[in-house]
Design a protein around this motif. Structure first.
Motif, short mmCIF file in Angstrom:
data_model
loop_
_atom_site.label_atom_id
_atom_site.label_comp_id
_atom_site.label_asym_id
_atom_site.label_seq_id
_atom_site.Cartn_x
_atom_site.Cartn_y
_atom_site.Cartn_z
N LEU A 123 19.36 43.03 32.31
CA LEU A 123 17.95 43.08 31.94
C LEU A 123 17.06 42.31 32.93
O LEU A 123 15.91 42.69 33.15
CB LEU A 123 17.76 42.49 30.53
N VAL A 124 17.59 41.24 33.50
CA VAL A 124 16.77 40.42 34.40
C VAL A 124 16.79 40.93 35.84
O VAL A 124 16.10 40.40 36.70
CB VAL A 124 17.23 38.95 34.37
N VAL A 125 17.60 41.96 36.11
CA VAL A 125 17.65 42.53 37.46
C VAL A 125 16.41 43.40 37.69
O VAL A 125 15.96 44.13 36.80
CB VAL A 125 18.93 43.38 37.65
N SER A 126 15.85 43.32 38.87
CA SER A 126 14.63 44.05 39.20
C SER A 126 14.78 45.54 38.92
O SER A 126 15.78 46.15 39.31
CB SER A 126 14.29 43.85 40.68
N PRO A 127 13.82 46.17 38.24
CA PRO A 127 13.89 47.61 37.98
C PRO A 127 14.01 48.43 39.26
O PRO A 127 14.64 49.48 39.27
CB PRO A 127 12.57 47.90 37.26
N GLY A 128 13.43 47.95 40.35
CA GLY A 128 13.51 48.68 41.60
C GLY A 128 14.94 48.79 42.11
O GLY A 128 15.31 49.80 42.73
N PHE A 129 15.74 47.77 41.86
CA PHE A 129 17.13 47.81 42.32
C PHE A 129 17.92 48.89 41.58
O PHE A 129 18.89 49.43 42.11
CB PHE A 129 17.78 46.45 42.10
N LYS A 130 17.49 49.22 40.36
CA LYS A 130 18.22 50.16 39.53
C LYS A 130 17.86 51.62 39.81
O LYS A 130 18.28 52.51 39.08
CB LYS A 130 17.99 49.83 38.05
N HIS A 131 17.09 51.85 40.84
CA HIS A 131 16.80 53.23 41.28
C HIS A 131 17.83 53.62 42.33
O HIS A 131 17.95 52.96 43.37
CB HIS A 131 15.39 53.34 41.85
N PHE A 132 18.58 54.66 42.06
CA PHE A 132 19.69 55.05 42.92
C PHE A 132 19.44 56.43 43.52
O PHE A 132 18.77 57.27 42.90
CB PHE A 132 20.99 55.07 42.12
N PRO A 133 19.96 56.68 44.73
CA PRO A 133 19.77 57.99 45.35
C PRO A 133 20.42 59.09 44.52
O PRO A 133 21.38 58.85 43.78
CB PRO A 133 20.44 57.84 46.71
N PRO A 134 19.91 60.33 44.64
CA PRO A 134 20.40 61.43 43.81
C PRO A 134 21.91 61.69 43.95
O PRO A 134 22.53 62.18 43.01
CB PRO A 134 19.59 62.63 44.31
N GLY A 135 22.49 61.37 45.09
CA GLY A 135 23.91 61.65 45.28
C GLY A 135 24.83 60.78 44.45
O GLY A 135 26.02 61.09 44.29
N MET A 136 24.29 59.67 43.91
CA MET A 136 25.10 58.78 43.07
C MET A 136 24.91 59.15 41.60
O MET A 136 23.79 59.28 41.13
CB MET A 136 24.70 57.32 43.29
N ARG A 137 26.02 59.32 40.90
CA ARG A 137 25.96 59.57 39.47
C ARG A 137 26.09 58.21 38.77
O ARG A 137 27.14 57.58 38.83
CB ARG A 137 27.08 60.51 39.03
N VAL A 138 25.02 57.79 38.11
CA VAL A 138 24.97 56.43 37.56
C VAL A 138 24.74 56.49 36.06
O VAL A 138 23.81 57.15 35.59
CB VAL A 138 23.86 55.60 38.24
N LEU A 139 25.57 55.80 35.31
CA LEU A 139 25.43 55.70 33.86
C LEU A 139 25.08 54.26 33.52
O LEU A 139 25.86 53.34 33.78
CB LEU A 139 26.73 56.12 33.17
N ARG A 140 23.92 54.07 32.97
CA ARG A 140 23.50 52.76 32.48
C ARG A 140 23.86 52.68 31.00
O ARG A 140 23.27 53.37 30.18
CB ARG A 140 22.00 52.57 32.68
N TYR A 141 24.87 51.86 30.70
CA TYR A 141 25.24 51.73 29.29
C TYR A 141 24.08 51.07 28.56
O TYR A 141 23.64 49.98 28.93
CB TYR A 141 26.52 50.90 29.15
N PRO A 142 23.55 51.69 27.53
CA PRO A 142 22.27 51.24 26.95
C PRO A 142 22.33 49.87 26.31
O PRO A 142 23.38 49.43 25.82
CB PRO A 142 21.95 52.33 25.92
N VAL A 143 21.18 49.22 26.29
CA VAL A 143 21.06 47.93 25.63
C VAL A 143 21.38 48.07 24.15
O VAL A 143 22.08 47.25 23.55
CB VAL A 143 19.65 47.34 25.84
N TYR A 144 20.86 49.15 23.56
CA TYR A 144 21.12 49.46 22.16
C TYR A 144 21.79 50.82 22.11
O TYR A 144 21.17 51.84 22.43
CB TYR A 144 19.83 49.45 21.35
N ALA A 145 23.07 50.85 21.77
CA ALA A 145 23.84 52.09 21.85
C ALA A 145 24.08 52.76 20.51
O ALA A 145 24.67 53.83 20.45
CB ALA A 145 25.20 51.80 22.50
#
Length: 414
Positions: A123-145
């Motif tokens: 949560l404290v990591v910059s939102p900009g860092f969490k933007h990934f290029p389209p070639g990467m498949r990224v799953l953010r496990y939700p805060v509330y699942a």
């Protein structure tokens, strides 16, 4: 006394029972955070990477973040087909940026790149860092699942696992998160794996991905299918907690191994808040003459966890368990070695959240060569630890005993 008044007193009693310890815990955390500002851990002894052959594969241990990060990045940079990367914490700092850049570069050259990280832990990591290029498949496990099923406790576990699998050839698993502080300031343990067990770690990643890939809002990720079946290596097993399926084998693995111990149980954990059965297993082992040692931080990064751990010291010390407190740096390893033959390394701490709440993964190894390596690592760590004696513990100040008693109701929650 009317039923309404009884209910009022009951509500007030429960509020005081849990509210007072909660407020005390919050206050202690705030004060501890203020005290830690600007302080750096001191250097601590480490063991160099060591490799042991087990069956058709090899196991390499790491006790220093910089060493394991370099080998992980080298594996990512050499990937040709597929990378599976999962971590609890992924900091947006220099080390985190190196991993992100290496994964993005792999995706650009045609490698399939799958990534999982825990939303709450970052949560404290910059939102900009969490933007990934389209070639990467990224799953953010939700805060509330839990979604609309807020009553379903099986959906509240965090993804506390740390896994890297590259090209079906090599995998890494252990306690290291990804970030600059962990490279040099934290004492942790990771294992590099080759051989048949790589497939088991790949399967663990794929099962988690497929269980959580669907998004209620936005695009769902496609399933991750496995191409080959696993070969069995009886001396190495992968155990994984899956709260969504109500499966928690890591606790059972520990209890079974401790109950069989005849010579020694040497256990290292970052947070020690066990259930009664776990404490009983350790005490029974010590009373039958087993050399039981628990190594944990003198001061961890969670002050409340430290205070909750202290509630078990009297019972353990009276039974003959040796309590060793690692000084000057955070020990975050989750390992144990028993009787010179059994060992585990993984992500699960000895607390209720890890053993019966979170997604966790541990490797279990029954091999004398690997156990010897882990015993040597424990011996090295012990040189940087202070042993707590029963006399010293019983002589602690009254206000410390009072604080432990006030915080006790929080133990079942952590």
């Amino acid at each position: 006394m009317t039923p309404a008044r009884v209910l009022t007193y009951l509500r007030r009693g429960l509020l005081a029972f849990f509210g007072v310890p909660f407020l005390l815990a919050v206050g202690m955390s705030v004060v501890d955070s203020y005290r830690r500002r600007g302080k750096k851990p001191k250097p601590f002894p480490v063991s160099p990477p060591q490799t042991v052959s087990v069956g058709d594969g090899e196991l390499t241990t790491y006790t220093y973040g910089r060493d394991v990060y370099e080998d992980m990045l080298a594996a990512i940079e050499g990937a040709e087909k597929q990378i599976l990367f999962e971590t609890y914490i992924w900091k947006g700092d220099e080390v985190g940026g190196r991993f992100k850049a290496a994964l993005a570069a792999a995706a650009r050259r045609g490698v399939e790149v799958y990534c999982v990280y825990d939303g709450f832990a970052n949560l404290v990591v910059s939102p900009g860092f969490k933007h990934f290029p389209p070639g990467m498949r990224v799953l953010r496990y939700p805060v509330y699942a839990a979604g609309l099923k807020f009553w379903d406790v099986k959906r509240y576990g965090r993804d506390h696992r740390k896994i890297l699998v590259v090209d079906d050839e090599v995998a890494f698993v252990g306690g290291f998160n990804v970030g600059t502080p962990y490279a040099t300031e934290w004492r942790d343990t990771h294992v590099r794996v080759t051989g048949p067990e790589v497939w088991d770690l790949k399967r663990a990643f794929a099962d988690f991905w497929n269980l959580n890939r669907r998004h209620r809002l936005g695009r769902s990720e496609r399933p991750l299918l496995l191409e080959t079946a696993s070969e069995w290596e009886p001396r190495v097993r992968i155990h994984r907690n899956v709260p969504r399926l109500w499966v928690f084998p890591i606790r059972n693995m520990y209890l079974e191994a401790i109950s069989r111990a005849t010579k020694n149980v040497w256990l290292t954990t970052a947070y020690f808040i066990p259930d009664a059965d776990f404490v009983d297993a350790l005490c029974l082992a010590a009373r039958r003459g087993v050399d039981v040692r628990i190594l944990l931080p003198l001061k961890s990064n969670h002050v409340v966890a430290d205070w909750l751990s202290r509630g078990y010291y009297s019972q353990l010390l009276e039974a003959g368990v040796r309590v060793l407190r690692y000084r000057d740096a955070m020990v975050h390893a989750k390992t144990a070695t028993i009787d010179g033959s059994w060992t585990t390394v993984g992500t699960a701490n000895i607390d209720r959240l890890s053993l019966s709440g979170n997604y966790e993964i541990n490797i279990e190894v029954i091999d004398e060569g690997f156990a010897e390596v882990m015993e040597n690592i424990f011996a090295t760590d012990q040189t940087n630890a202070l042993e707590l004696t029963l006399g010293e513990w019983e002589a602690r100040d009254l206000h410390r005993k009072f604080t432990e008693a006030v915080l006790a109701p929080l133990r079942p929650l952590l």
